[in-house]
Scaffold this motif. Structure first.
Motif, PDB file in Angstrom:
ATOM      1  N   ARG A   1      74.603  50.847  50.233  1.00  0.00           N
ATOM      2  CA  ARG A   1      73.450  50.487  51.064  1.00  0.00           C
ATOM      3  C   ARG A   1      72.665  51.727  51.486  1.00  0.00           C
ATOM      4  O   ARG A   1      71.420  51.716  51.496  1.00  0.00           O
ATOM      5  CB  ARG A   1      73.922  49.714  52.294  1.00  0.00           C
ATOM      6  N   LEU A   2      73.356  52.797  51.808  1.00  0.00           N
ATOM      7  CA  LEU A   2      72.667  54.032  52.172  1.00  0.00           C
ATOM      8  C   LEU A   2      71.849  54.572  51.002  1.00  0.00           C
ATOM      9  O   LEU A   2      70.738  55.099  51.194  1.00  0.00           O
ATOM     10  CB  LEU A   2      73.669  55.077  52.650  1.00  0.00           C
ATOM     11  N   GLN A   3      72.381  54.459  49.787  1.00  0.00           N
ATOM     12  CA  GLN A   3      71.630  54.915  48.622  1.00  0.00           C
ATOM     13  C   GLN A   3      70.370  54.079  48.432  1.00  0.00           C
ATOM     14  O   GLN A   3      69.302  54.599  48.083  1.00  0.00           O
ATOM     15  CB  GLN A   3      72.494  54.844  47.359  1.00  0.00           C
ATOM     16  N   GLU A   4      70.481  52.775  48.688  1.00  0.00           N
ATOM     17  CA  GLU A   4      69.305  51.910  48.616  1.00  0.00           C
ATOM     18  C   GLU A   4      68.252  52.340  49.636  1.00  0.00           C
ATOM     19  O   GLU A   4      67.048  52.376  49.335  1.00  0.00           O
ATOM     20  CB  GLU A   4      69.705  50.452  48.868  1.00  0.00           C
ATOM     21  N   VAL A   5      68.736  52.667  50.849  1.00  0.00           N
ATOM     22  CA  VAL A   5      67.808  53.103  51.892  1.00  0.00           C
ATOM     23  C   VAL A   5      67.114  54.396  51.497  1.00  0.00           C
ATOM     24  O   VAL A   5      65.893  54.550  51.680  1.00  0.00           O
ATOM     25  CB  VAL A   5      68.561  53.276  53.232  1.00  0.00           C
ATOM     26  N   ALA A   6      67.870  55.338  50.927  1.00  0.00           N
ATOM     27  CA  ALA A   6      67.278  56.605  50.489  1.00  0.00           C
ATOM     28  C   ALA A   6      66.211  56.363  49.424  1.00  0.00           C
ATOM     29  O   ALA A   6      65.130  56.978  49.450  1.00  0.00           O
ATOM     30  CB  ALA A   6      68.358  57.530  49.958  1.00  0.00           C
ATOM     31  N   SER A   7      66.483  55.447  48.497  1.00  0.00           N
ATOM     32  CA  SER A   7      65.507  55.138  47.454  1.00  0.00           C
ATOM     33  C   SER A   7      64.262  54.490  48.035  1.00  0.00           C
ATOM     34  O   SER A   7      63.131  54.786  47.622  1.00  0.00           O
ATOM     35  CB  SER A   7      66.136  54.213  46.400  1.00  0.00           C
ATOM     36  N   GLN A   8      64.452  53.611  49.014  1.00  0.00           N
ATOM     37  CA  GLN A   8      63.310  52.950  49.657  1.00  0.00           C
ATOM     38  C   GLN A   8      62.450  53.953  50.421  1.00  0.00           C
ATOM     39  O   GLN A   8      61.223  53.856  50.419  1.00  0.00           O
ATOM     40  CB  GLN A   8      63.815  51.855  50.596  1.00  0.00           C
ATOM     41  N   ILE A   9      63.101  54.914  51.057  1.00  0.00           N
ATOM     42  CA  ILE A   9      62.353  55.942  51.788  1.00  0.00           C
ATOM     43  C   ILE A   9      61.494  56.757  50.823  1.00  0.00           C
ATOM     44  O   ILE A   9      60.316  57.022  51.074  1.00  0.00           O
ATOM     45  CB  ILE A   9      63.322  56.863  52.564  1.00  0.00           C
ATOM     46  N   ARG A  10      62.086  57.152  49.703  1.00  0.00           N
ATOM     47  CA  ARG A  10      61.333  57.954  48.729  1.00  0.00           C
ATOM     48  C   ARG A  10      60.151  57.170  48.144  1.00  0.00           C
ATOM     49  O   ARG A  10      59.125  57.747  47.759  1.00  0.00           O
ATOM     50  CB  ARG A  10      62.261  58.410  47.613  1.00  0.00           C
ATOM     51  N   ALA A  11      60.305  55.841  48.063  1.00  0.00           N
ATOM     52  CA  ALA A  11      59.241  55.011  47.470  1.00  0.00           C
ATOM     53  C   ALA A  11      58.167  54.627  48.476  1.00  0.00           C
ATOM     54  O   ALA A  11      57.156  54.013  48.091  1.00  0.00           O
ATOM     55  CB  ALA A  11      59.863  53.749  46.863  1.00  0.00           C
ATOM     56  N   SER A  12      58.361  54.961  49.722  1.00  0.00           N
ATOM     57  CA  SER A  12      57.417  54.573  50.775  1.00  0.00           C
ATOM     58  C   SER A  12      56.272  55.582  50.836  1.00  0.00           C
ATOM     59  O   SER A  12      56.334  56.582  51.543  1.00  0.00           O
ATOM     60  CB  SER A  12      58.140  54.497  52.126  1.00  0.00           C
ATOM     61  N   GLU A  13      55.175  55.298  50.119  1.00  0.00           N
ATOM     62  CA  GLU A  13      54.084  56.250  49.977  1.00  0.00           C
ATOM     63  C   GLU A  13      53.224  56.373  51.231  1.00  0.00           C
ATOM     64  O   GLU A  13      52.328  57.220  51.292  1.00  0.00           O
ATOM     65  CB  GLU A  13      53.215  55.857  48.782  1.00  0.00           C
ATOM     66  N   CYS A  14      53.473  55.524  52.209  1.00  0.00           N
ATOM     67  CA  CYS A  14      52.687  55.612  53.437  1.00  0.00           C
ATOM     68  C   CYS A  14      53.133  56.779  54.318  1.00  0.00           C
ATOM     69  O   CYS A  14      52.516  57.061  55.346  1.00  0.00           O
ATOM     70  CB  CYS A  14      52.765  54.311  54.224  1.00  0.00           C
ATOM     71  N   VAL A  15      54.238  57.447  53.936  1.00  0.00           N
ATOM     72  CA  VAL A  15      54.757  58.595  54.677  1.00  0.00           C
ATOM     73  C   VAL A  15      54.613  59.833  53.800  1.00  0.00           C
ATOM     74  O   VAL A  15      54.768  59.764  52.574  1.00  0.00           O
ATOM     75  CB  VAL A  15      56.240  58.385  55.066  1.00  0.00           C
ATOM     76  N   GLU A  16      54.334  60.965  54.408  1.00  0.00           N
ATOM     77  CA  GLU A  16      54.168  62.206  53.655  1.00  0.00           C
ATOM     78  C   GLU A  16      55.430  62.504  52.836  1.00  0.00           C
ATOM     79  O   GLU A  16      56.559  62.284  53.288  1.00  0.00           O
ATOM     80  CB  GLU A  16      53.882  63.367  54.596  1.00  0.00           C
ATOM     81  N   LEU A  17      55.223  63.042  51.642  1.00  0.00           N
ATOM     82  CA  LEU A  17      56.325  63.308  50.715  1.00  0.00           C
ATOM     83  C   LEU A  17      57.386  64.213  51.337  1.00  0.00           C
ATOM     84  O   LEU A  17      58.590  63.958  51.198  1.00  0.00           O
ATOM     85  CB  LEU A  17      55.783  63.952  49.432  1.00  0.00           C
ATOM     86  N   GLU A  18      56.985  65.263  52.013  1.00  0.00           N
ATOM     87  CA  GLU A  18      57.946  66.190  52.604  1.00  0.00           C
ATOM     88  C   GLU A  18      58.849  65.501  53.611  1.00  0.00           C
ATOM     89  O   GLU A  18      60.066  65.733  53.646  1.00  0.00           O
ATOM     90  CB  GLU A  18      57.205  67.348  53.269  1.00  0.00           C
ATOM     91  N   LEU A  19      58.247  64.638  54.424  1.00  0.00           N
ATOM     92  CA  LEU A  19      59.035  63.910  55.426  1.00  0.00           C
ATOM     93  C   LEU A  19      59.974  62.908  54.759  1.00  0.00           C
ATOM     94  O   LEU A  19      61.109  62.718  55.189  1.00  0.00           O
ATOM     95  CB  LEU A  19      58.105  63.194  56.404  1.00  0.00           C
ATOM     96  N   ARG A  20      59.479  62.268  53.685  1.00  0.00           N
ATOM     97  CA  ARG A  20      60.334  61.321  52.957  1.00  0.00           C
ATOM     98  C   ARG A  20      61.545  62.020  52.363  1.00  0.00           C
ATOM     99  O   ARG A  20      62.670  61.530  52.437  1.00  0.00           O
ATOM    100  CB  ARG A  20      59.530  60.641  51.841  1.00  0.00           C
ATOM    101  N   GLU A  21      61.307  63.172  51.731  1.00  0.00           N
ATOM    102  CA  GLU A  21      62.399  63.910  51.101  1.00  0.00           C
ATOM    103  C   GLU A  21      63.418  64.371  52.143  1.00  0.00           C
ATOM    104  O   GLU A  21      64.629  64.331  51.900  1.00  0.00           O
ATOM    105  CB  GLU A  21      61.848  65.104  50.331  1.00  0.00           C
TER     106      GLU A  21
END
Length: 231
Positions: A197-217
């Motif tokens: 589930r945590l890996q899914e969350v990490a993938s969802q965060i990276r795919a969320s383009e409404c947030v700056e890339l640096e913050l997502r990473e």
């Protein structure tokens, strides 16, 4: 050094007693249990112990482990007496058979400490035990035999605490420890799903383009750090 010498001498005598006194069908399992169980005993904790008591305790543990109908924790709390148990101790003994999973020993110790119960000795061993279809013990394997088997590990936990004799209090303690170990098993069993589930969350965060890339990473890296070794 003196305690190491004493321990070695006692375990040599114990091995001789197993060969001369134990039922032939139990000898190999007793030798393997002695190596795993007493091998974990601090040398200082072997003082004031006779070979007779070591043998009685060991045989009692083997009998305790003989039948395990399911994988729920099996717990026995008792005051060893020669007439009843074949050995004696000034302490109350807490013996536990459970699945060989993390956190069991620490969780039991935590509850005993919470109750301000004095712990005199602790020993725990993960064991490979061959059982028949009725889940009765057939053989307790040594390390070499266990390495080549696919038998799920079982754990024997052993605590000597300050002497207590109130049956109601001991039964309440036994039930509480059983509940705690069931909770530990639930958490351990859920761990793989939590990691997924945590890996899914990490993938969802990276795919969320409404947030700056640096913050997502940064957020995804933290989630993966948590998943890998810090839950």
């Amino acid at each position: 050094m003196i305690w190491d010498t004493l321990k070695k001498s006692l375990l040599t005598e114990l091995a001789q007693r197993i060969d001369s006194k134990a039922d032939e069908a139990d000898r190999a399992s007793l030798h393997n249990l002695a190596a795993a169980f007493y091998g974990r005993f601090p040398a200082e904790d072997m003082r004031d112990r006779s070979v007779e008591n070591l043998y009685g305790c060991l045989y009692g543990l083997l009998r305790f482990m003989h039948s395990w109908p399911d994988t729920s924790p099996k717990i026995r709390i008792f005051n060893p007496e020669i007439q009843t148990h074949g050995w004696e101790s000034k302490c109350t003994v807490v013996a536990i058979l459970c699945r060989g999973i993390p956190f069991c020993t620490a969780s039991v110790r935590g509850e005993l400490n919470r109750r301000n119960l004095t712990i005199h000795s602790i020993a725990s061993s993960n064991l490979a035990i061959e059982r028949n279809e009725s889940r009765e013990l057939v053989a307790l394997l040594n390390d070499e035999e266990a390495a080549g088997s696919r038998i799920p590990e079982e754990a024997v936990l052993y605590f000597e605490i300050g002497r207590h004799s109130n049956p109601a209090e001991l039964e309440e303690l036994r039930q509480t420890l059983a509940d705690i170990l069931q909770e530990v098993a639930m958490v351990v069993d859920d761990f793989p799903a939590m990691g997924d589930r945590l890996q899914e969350v990490a993938s969802q965060i990276r795919a969320s383009e409404c947030v700056e890339l640096e913050l997502r990473e940064e957020a995804a890296a933290f989630i993966e750090w948590l998943r890998d070794a810090h839950m």
